[in-house]
Design an enzyme around this catalytic site. Sequence first.
Site, PDB file in Angstrom:
ATOM      1  N   ARG A   1      16.454 -68.971 -46.650  1.00 31.71           N
ATOM      2  CA  ARG A   1      17.654 -69.803 -46.657  1.00 31.71           C
ATOM      3  C   ARG A   1      17.520 -70.954 -45.663  1.00 31.71           C
ATOM      4  O   ARG A   1      18.091 -72.018 -45.830  1.00 31.71           O
ATOM      5  CB  ARG A   1      18.884 -68.973 -46.267  1.00 31.71           C
ATOM      6  CG  ARG A   1      19.305 -67.949 -47.302  1.00 31.71           C
ATOM      7  CD  ARG A   1      20.678 -67.382 -46.947  1.00 31.71           C
ATOM      8  NE  ARG A   1      20.994 -66.156 -47.666  1.00 31.71           N
ATOM      9  CZ  ARG A   1      21.494 -66.095 -48.901  1.00 31.71           C
ATOM     10  NH1 ARG A   1      21.728 -67.201 -49.563  1.00 31.71           N
ATOM     11  NH2 ARG A   1      21.761 -64.944 -49.473  1.00 31.71           N
TER      12      ARG A   1
ATOM     13  N   ASP B   1      23.688 -72.082 -62.291  1.00 37.68           N
ATOM     14  CA  ASP B   1      22.651 -71.554 -63.171  1.00 37.68           C
ATOM     15  C   ASP B   1      23.293 -71.311 -64.540  1.00 37.68           C
ATOM     16  O   ASP B   1      23.455 -72.250 -65.311  1.00 37.68           O
ATOM     17  CB  ASP B   1      22.122 -70.280 -62.494  1.00 37.68           C
ATOM     18  CG  ASP B   1      20.890 -69.704 -63.134  1.00 37.68           C
ATOM     19  OD1 ASP B   1      20.066 -70.471 -63.636  1.00 37.68           O
ATOM     20  OD2 ASP B   1      20.736 -68.468 -63.127  1.00 37.68           O
TER      21      ASP B   1
ATOM     22  N   PHE C   1      12.745 -70.891 -60.086  1.00 37.12           N
ATOM     23  CA  PHE C   1      13.489 -70.215 -59.035  1.00 37.12           C
ATOM     24  C   PHE C   1      13.229 -70.906 -57.696  1.00 37.12           C
ATOM     25  O   PHE C   1      12.108 -70.954 -57.220  1.00 37.12           O
ATOM     26  CB  PHE C   1      13.117 -68.733 -58.953  1.00 37.12           C
ATOM     27  CG  PHE C   1      14.109 -67.962 -58.144  1.00 37.12           C
ATOM     28  CD1 PHE C   1      15.285 -67.502 -58.715  1.00 37.12           C
ATOM     29  CD2 PHE C   1      13.890 -67.735 -56.787  1.00 37.12           C
ATOM     30  CE1 PHE C   1      16.224 -66.828 -57.958  1.00 37.12           C
ATOM     31  CE2 PHE C   1      14.832 -67.058 -56.023  1.00 37.12           C
ATOM     32  CZ  PHE C   1      15.991 -66.598 -56.613  1.00 37.12           C
TER      33      PHE C   1
ATOM     34  N   ASP D   1      18.258 -68.353 -51.353  1.00 37.52           N
ATOM     35  CA  ASP D   1      17.377 -67.270 -50.911  1.00 37.52           C
ATOM     36  C   ASP D   1      16.565 -66.653 -52.023  1.00 37.52           C
ATOM     37  O   ASP D   1      16.884 -66.764 -53.212  1.00 37.52           O
ATOM     38  CB  ASP D   1      18.213 -66.155 -50.283  1.00 37.52           C
ATOM     39  CG  ASP D   1      18.981 -65.359 -51.333  1.00 37.52           C
ATOM     40  OD1 ASP D   1      19.782 -65.969 -52.072  1.00 37.52           O
ATOM     41  OD2 ASP D   1      18.771 -64.139 -51.435  1.00 37.52           O
TER      42      ASP D   1
ATOM     43  N   LYS E   1      26.619 -66.946 -49.666  1.00 34.08           N
ATOM     44  CA  LYS E   1      26.109 -67.518 -48.438  1.00 34.08           C
ATOM     45  C   LYS E   1      25.412 -68.840 -48.708  1.00 34.08           C
ATOM     46  O   LYS E   1      25.241 -69.657 -47.823  1.00 34.08           O
ATOM     47  CB  LYS E   1      25.083 -66.553 -47.790  1.00 34.08           C
ATOM     48  CG  LYS E   1      25.609 -65.169 -47.497  1.00 34.08           C
ATOM     49  CD  LYS E   1      24.409 -64.270 -47.068  1.00 34.08           C
ATOM     50  CE  LYS E   1      24.842 -62.817 -46.985  1.00 34.08           C
ATOM     51  NZ  LYS E   1      23.696 -61.934 -46.838  1.00 34.08           N
ATOM     52  N   GLY E   2      24.968 -69.009 -49.937  1.00 36.78           N
ATOM     53  CA  GLY E   2      24.096 -70.131 -50.283  1.00 36.78           C
ATOM     54  C   GLY E   2      24.668 -71.509 -50.009  1.00 36.78           C
ATOM     55  O   GLY E   2      23.942 -72.444 -49.715  1.00 36.78           O
TER      56      GLY E   2
ATOM     57  N   GLU F   1      29.046 -75.486 -53.801  1.00 35.18           N
ATOM     58  CA  GLU F   1      28.104 -74.465 -54.309  1.00 35.18           C
ATOM     59  C   GLU F   1      26.671 -74.840 -54.001  1.00 35.18           C
ATOM     60  O   GLU F   1      26.352 -76.025 -53.886  1.00 35.18           O
ATOM     61  CB  GLU F   1      28.247 -74.386 -55.837  1.00 35.18           C
ATOM     62  CG  GLU F   1      29.186 -73.311 -56.329  1.00 35.18           C
ATOM     63  CD  GLU F   1      28.557 -71.924 -56.344  1.00 35.18           C
ATOM     64  OE1 GLU F   1      27.509 -71.708 -55.690  1.00 35.18           O
ATOM     65  OE2 GLU F   1      29.135 -71.050 -57.011  1.00 35.18           O
ATOM     66  N   ASP F   2      25.816 -73.833 -53.921  1.00 39.24           N
ATOM     67  CA  ASP F   2      24.386 -74.105 -53.757  1.00 39.24           C
ATOM     68  C   ASP F   2      23.732 -74.503 -55.075  1.00 39.24           C
ATOM     69  O   ASP F   2      23.021 -75.486 -55.165  1.00 39.24           O
ATOM     70  CB  ASP F   2      23.667 -72.899 -53.128  1.00 39.24           C
ATOM     71  CG  ASP F   2      23.891 -71.580 -53.870  1.00 39.24           C
ATOM     72  OD1 ASP F   2      24.687 -71.539 -54.838  1.00 39.24           O
ATOM     73  OD2 ASP F   2      23.276 -70.581 -53.479  1.00 39.24           O
TER      74      ASP F   2
ATOM     75  N   LYS G   1      20.915 -76.391 -62.713  1.00 41.18           N
ATOM     76  CA  LYS G   1      19.864 -76.110 -63.701  1.00 41.18           C
ATOM     77  C   LYS G   1      20.510 -76.172 -65.079  1.00 41.18           C
ATOM     78  O   LYS G   1      20.871 -75.130 -65.637  1.00 41.18           O
ATOM     79  CB  LYS G   1      19.308 -74.697 -63.506  1.00 41.18           C
ATOM     80  CG  LYS G   1      18.412 -74.471 -62.322  1.00 41.18           C
ATOM     81  CD  LYS G   1      17.957 -73.010 -62.375  1.00 41.18           C
ATOM     82  CE  LYS G   1      17.213 -72.589 -61.152  1.00 41.18           C
ATOM     83  NZ  LYS G   1      16.973 -71.127 -61.133  1.00 41.18           N
TER      84      LYS G   1
HETATM   85  P1  IMP Z   1      25.332 -68.276 -62.204  1.00 42.19           P
HETATM   86  O1  IMP Z   1      26.584 -67.472 -62.261  1.00 42.19           O
HETATM   87  O2  IMP Z   1      24.324 -67.782 -63.219  1.00 42.19           O
HETATM   88  O3  IMP Z   1      25.544 -69.760 -62.332  1.00 42.19           O
HETATM   89  O4  IMP Z   1      24.646 -67.908 -60.828  1.00 42.19           O
HETATM   90  C1  IMP Z   1      24.650 -68.723 -59.743  1.00 42.19           C
HETATM   91  C2  IMP Z   1      24.120 -67.974 -58.545  1.00 42.19           C
HETATM   92  O5  IMP Z   1      22.839 -67.382 -58.822  1.00 42.19           O
HETATM   93  C3  IMP Z   1      23.897 -68.925 -57.407  1.00 42.19           C
HETATM   94  O6  IMP Z   1      25.049 -69.079 -56.600  1.00 42.19           O
HETATM   95  C4  IMP Z   1      22.734 -68.292 -56.683  1.00 42.19           C
HETATM   96  O7  IMP Z   1      23.207 -67.345 -55.732  1.00 42.19           O
HETATM   97  C5  IMP Z   1      21.946 -67.578 -57.745  1.00 42.19           C
HETATM   98  N1  IMP Z   1      20.792 -68.385 -58.211  1.00 42.19           N
HETATM   99  C6  IMP Z   1      20.630 -68.962 -59.416  1.00 42.19           C
HETATM  100  N2  IMP Z   1      19.457 -69.632 -59.499  1.00 42.19           N
HETATM  101  C7  IMP Z   1      18.857 -69.480 -58.292  1.00 42.19           C
HETATM  102  C8  IMP Z   1      17.607 -69.958 -57.744  1.00 42.19           C
HETATM  103  O8  IMP Z   1      16.792 -70.669 -58.372  1.00 42.19           O
HETATM  104  N3  IMP Z   1      17.340 -69.588 -56.459  1.00 42.19           N
HETATM  105  C9  IMP Z   1      18.187 -68.830 -55.704  1.00 42.19           C
HETATM  106  N4  IMP Z   1      19.366 -68.364 -56.185  1.00 42.19           N
HETATM  107  C10 IMP Z   1      19.692 -68.672 -57.475  1.00 42.19           C
HETATM  108 MG    MG Z   2      22.312 -65.926 -54.097  1.00 39.43          MG
END
Ligand code: IMP
Ligand code: MG
Length: 174
Positions: A164, A102, A151, A158, A42-43, A98-99, A130
Amino acid sequence: MMKDAIRVLIDEEEVDARINMVAQEINKDYYGKTLHLICVLKGGAFFMCELAKRITIPLSMDFMYVSSYGSGTVSSGNVKIKKDLDEPIEGKNVLIVEDIIDSGRTLKSLCGILRGRNPESLEVCTLLDKPDRRIVDVDVKYSCFNIPDEFVVGYGLDYDQKYRNLPYIGVVEI
Ligand code: IMP
Ligand code: MG
């Protein structure tokens, strides 16, 4: 319910100005082509709307909802498709919206799935990155902001499904 304290990291004006810049880059890079935006729910929804409003080349949009296997805040290497795209992407210039990136695992897995559907091109546009947290390598063509390992919420992101709708990027103070 306790109200969480939220510190502003990037204010609304700054976010909007940066989205303007990235949209202009996209308009230039894809000039003469048709772009197909894929929002990762949803992000990515808030960012995609703001971005799309500023894109001047022909555009279509679709939505996908994926979740990582495993629990909590750590995502595993595989994603589960909770809502697939409505339309095929074969031959299209696809831009994943993408939002935040990470570890990079969700995106890497998603890119693998989409590449298998033979788009003409496949690139990634993220609101936040990040880089310190990256575990797997992903190729990100457009990134609005690099942020420290904190975070964040707002602009689609969210904390337990809350915040959000904040029009800025903030850090939940714990
Ligand atoms: P990844 O697979 O570790 O890159 O995860 C990415 C997903 O983790 C994002 O699409 C977010 O939904 C969630 N996420 C990672 N960091 C944050 C944050 O700081 N705030 C909120 N959601 C996060
Ligand atoms: Mg999320």
